[in-house]
Scaffold this motif. Structure first.
Motif, PDB file in Angstrom:
ATOM      1  N   LEU A 359      11.899  46.150  19.888  1.00  0.00           N
ATOM      2  CA  LEU A 359      10.492  45.024  20.168  1.00  0.00           C
ATOM      3  C   LEU A 359       9.414  45.955  19.621  1.00  0.00           C
ATOM      4  N   LEU A 360      10.125  47.608  19.419  1.00  0.00           N
ATOM      5  CA  LEU A 360       8.893  48.289  18.604  1.00  0.00           C
ATOM      6  C   LEU A 360       8.642  47.839  17.090  1.00  0.00           C
ATOM      7  N   LYS A 361       9.932  47.944  16.430  1.00  0.00           N
ATOM      8  CA  LYS A 361       9.942  47.351  15.568  1.00  0.00           C
ATOM      9  C   LYS A 361       9.649  45.694  14.895  1.00  0.00           C
ATOM     10  N   TYR A 362       9.573  44.969  15.714  1.00  0.00           N
ATOM     11  CA  TYR A 362       9.300  43.797  15.621  1.00  0.00           C
ATOM     12  C   TYR A 362       7.752  43.775  15.362  1.00  0.00           C
ATOM     13  N   LEU A 363       6.833  44.794  16.866  1.00  0.00           N
ATOM     14  CA  LEU A 363       5.560  45.152  16.645  1.00  0.00           C
ATOM     15  C   LEU A 363       5.290  45.898  15.070  1.00  0.00           C
ATOM     16  N   ARG A 364       5.202  46.354  14.712  1.00  0.00           N
ATOM     17  CA  ARG A 364       5.172  47.266  13.737  1.00  0.00           C
ATOM     18  C   ARG A 364       5.270  46.211  12.576  1.00  0.00           C
ATOM     19  N   GLY A 365       6.114  45.315  12.175  1.00  0.00           N
ATOM     20  CA  GLY A 365       6.294  44.088  11.419  1.00  0.00           C
ATOM     21  C   GLY A 365       4.561  42.943  11.603  1.00  0.00           C
ATOM     22  N   ARG A 366       4.272  42.819  12.553  1.00  0.00           N
ATOM     23  CA  ARG A 366       2.681  42.366  12.529  1.00  0.00           C
ATOM     24  C   ARG A 366       1.432  43.389  12.614  1.00  0.00           C
ATOM     25  N   ILE A 367       2.109  44.230  11.912  1.00  0.00           N
ATOM     26  CA  ILE A 367       0.801  44.813  11.656  1.00  0.00           C
ATOM     27  C   ILE A 367       0.557  45.341   9.850  1.00  0.00           C
ATOM     28  N   LYS A 368      -0.666  45.057   9.805  1.00  0.00           N
ATOM     29  CA  LYS A 368      -1.258  44.948   8.427  1.00  0.00           C
ATOM     30  C   LYS A 368      -0.713  45.181   7.393  1.00  0.00           C
TER      31      LYS A 368
END
Length: 597
Positions: A359-368
């Motif tokens: 989940l954290l990896k997924y959220l990191r992917g949404r950071i510009k």
């Protein structure tokens, strides 16, 4: 003549009864007590304390009257005053004023008896340091008890206390006070005078407010106010700068507590009515490691969650959160993020079920910003990823981590390094373990959180040895049953068993009454017993999605504690999919309506 005989007969029985009312204590025990100053009479079925105990240091022992020849070790006139008297687990209904005769007592243990009152003479034991009175029937305390200036520990849990004397504040050397599981509706303002207090337990009472003077308890490290009726927390609480553990679970709080607690590590405010988190409230929590916000009404998380750089566990179960800030993934030490029971949008369920790391990896992917740069920053704060032992996690966070290595066993050097640290969290997820590492039991006394998800476990019997366990993650293994010995895990609050091989609801889970969360999604469970499930009075989250449930028993609707019930993906016909889609409340209401009258 017959009348006289009858009278004689009655008198003789009365005399016989009088002889047997005084319980006898073995003379050898009394003799040893005169030498050691300690007398243990626990668990002897006593209904009263014998006079021989009260007069132990006054009366001449019987052997002294029969034999005048004593060795060096038997000189009764050189006896030691009794300092420790243990009377726990008896059937005492009262305590005599003669307790004052034992004026040298420093410890008195009376827990687990049937005392409904205490003698005022207790106040004459000026040397008393420990007084244990839990599990009795006390409805009030004598004022004289508050005259014990040297008292350090006073335990009164599991009584019937409705109020406390204002003079309680005179116990100025008190370091530990346990008033849990009573009927207290208010606390005396003098509570604030207990400035040496380090541990204060007020849980399971009927408190609607705390006195402002609580802020004067500047040395308190642990404060537990769980399971009361508190609607707000006094602003003076921010003066308690020594706080390390703060618990306000199961109250009626509408706002997040305003704190200034630089030492605070654990903050639990689950099961309240909190709707909002504000950035300035979070900014003060510089040392927070565990933040529990489950079962509230929080709708959004502020971007400033990144201020919580020490946070390792964040429990947001059963709130109203629809979106997550991507910045959450930048928390350098976050290892466990619980989100079950939130109406999250934009995140696929399979991402949520794969665990915190994914989940954290997924959220990191949404950071510009380029993800690699964020990863480099994280690596700079810890040891290189190829290192076997993460010293930072072990020393600072009390975490033993060896995750995502695809290893079939755990290196001994990890356990060697953990030997001198009170490890609380173990993460061996995403490996190839077929059994729980044998050496893990070496740290069983301190571990409260174990993650063994994404392995190949077929058995987990050693988990029963971790009596301090509160959270265990066993998802994505090959388990088909749980050992019956798990009923001994009386502190276990959540268990994750998704993606295993269970064909029925594990029977032992019905016996663990402390459970709040049970996740059994994506198994082959074909049935559940609502009658046994109702005994889990703290259960708020139950995931039975994607199993083999052919029918849902209507009595399941009587499990009133449930706030999140997941049933989607099962082959039952009723309740219909349209009702299931409306959420837990609609499902439970429908099931209740189907119960035969």
């Amino acid at each position: 003549m017959s009348r006289f005989k009858r009278a004689d007969k009655v008198d003789s029985l009365a005399g016989f009864r009088a002889v047997t009312t005084e319980p006898t204590i073995p003379s050898g025990l009394l003799k040893a007590a005169r030498k050691s100053g300690q007398l243990n009479l626990s668990g002897r079925g006593l209904t009263e304390v014998p006079q021989t105990v009260y007069r132990l240091n006054i009366d001449t022992p019987e052997e002294a009257q029969q034999n005048v020849s004593f060795g060096d070790s038997d000189r009764w006139w050189e006896q030691t005053d009794l300092t420790k008297l243990l009377l726990s687990s008896n059937q005492l209904v009262q305590l005599s004023d003669d307790i004052r005769l034992l004026c040298g007592l420093t410890t008195v243990d009376l827990h687990d008896n049937q005392l409904s009152s205490l003698p005022s003479a207790l106040g004459e034991l000026h040397d008393l340091q420990q007084l244990r009175l839990s599990h009795n029937q006390l409805s009030s305390l004598p004022v004289e008890l508050c005259m014990l200036k040297n008292l350090c520990i006073l335990t009164l849990q599991q009584n019937l206390l409705e109020s406390l004397p204002e003079e309680l504040g005179h116990l100025q050397n008190l370091t530990e006070l346990d008033l849990s599981n009573n009927h207290l509706k208010a606390l005396p303002p003098s509570l604030g005078h207990l400035t040496c207090l380090q541990k204060l337990n007020l849980c399971h009472n009927k408190l609607s407010c705390l006195p402002d003077s609580v802020g004067q308890l500047i040395n308190v490290k642990m404060l537990d106010c769980s399971n009361n009726q508190l609607t707000e927390i006094p602003a003076s609480l921010s003066q308690m700068l020594a706080l390390e553990q703060l618990y306000f679970r199961h109250n009626k709080l509408h706002g997040f507590p305003k704190l200034s607690a630089p030492m605070l590590k654990d903050l639990c405010v689950g099961n309240n009515h909190i709707e909002q988190l504000e950035a300035e409230q979070l900014a003060c929590l510089t040392s927070i490691s565990l933040l529990e916000l489950r079962d509230n009404k929080i709708k959004a998380l502020p971007e400033q969650m990144t201020l919580l750089t020490s946070l390792t566990r964040l429990d947001l179960t059963n709130n109203d959160i629809s979106t997550l800030p991507a910045s959450l993934s930048l928390l350098p030490n976050l290892k466990v993020l619980l989100l079950e029971g939130n109406p999250l949008r934009g995140i696929k369920r399979d991402v949520l079920t794969k665990g915190t790391n994914e989940l954290l990896k997924y959220l990191r992917g949404r950071i510009k910003e380029e993800p690699a740069r964020a990863d480099e920053g994280h690596t700079a704060m810890t040891l290189p990823s190829q290192a076997t032992v993460n010293v930072h996690d072990l020393k600072t966070l009390k975490m033993l981590v060896y995750s995502d290595r695809q290893a079939s066993d755990i290196p001994d050097e990890l356990f060697d390094a953990a030997a001198d640290h009170s490890v609380t969290t173990v993460n061996f997820s995403k490996n190839q373990l077929t059994s729980i590492p044998p050496r893990l039991v070496e740290i069983q006394s301190s571990v409260s959180d174990i993650s063994l998800g994404f392995n190949r476990l077929t058995c987990c019997s050693d988990i029963c040895k971790f009596l301090q366990l509160t959270h265990v993650d066993l998802r994505n293994n090959q388990l088909s049953d749980l050992p019956s010995e798990m009923k001994g895990l009386t502190k276990l609050r959540s268990i994750i068993l998704n993606y295993n091989r269970f064909k029925s609801f594990p029977q032992v889970l019905y016996q663990i009454v402390s459970l709040e969360t049970v996740l059994l999604g994506n198994n082959q469970v074909s049935g559940v017993d609502p009658g046994l499930l109702m005994k889990l009075v703290h259960l708020t989250t139950l995931d039975l999605s994607n199993n083999d449930l052919l029918n849902i028993p209507p009595e399941l609707g009587l499990c009133s504690s449930l706030r999140c019930l997941s049933l989607e993906g099962n082959p039952f016909r009723t309740p219909r999919a349209a009702i299931v889609a409306k959420g837990t409340d609609a499902v439970l209401e429908y099931l209740r309506s189907r119960i035969p009258t």
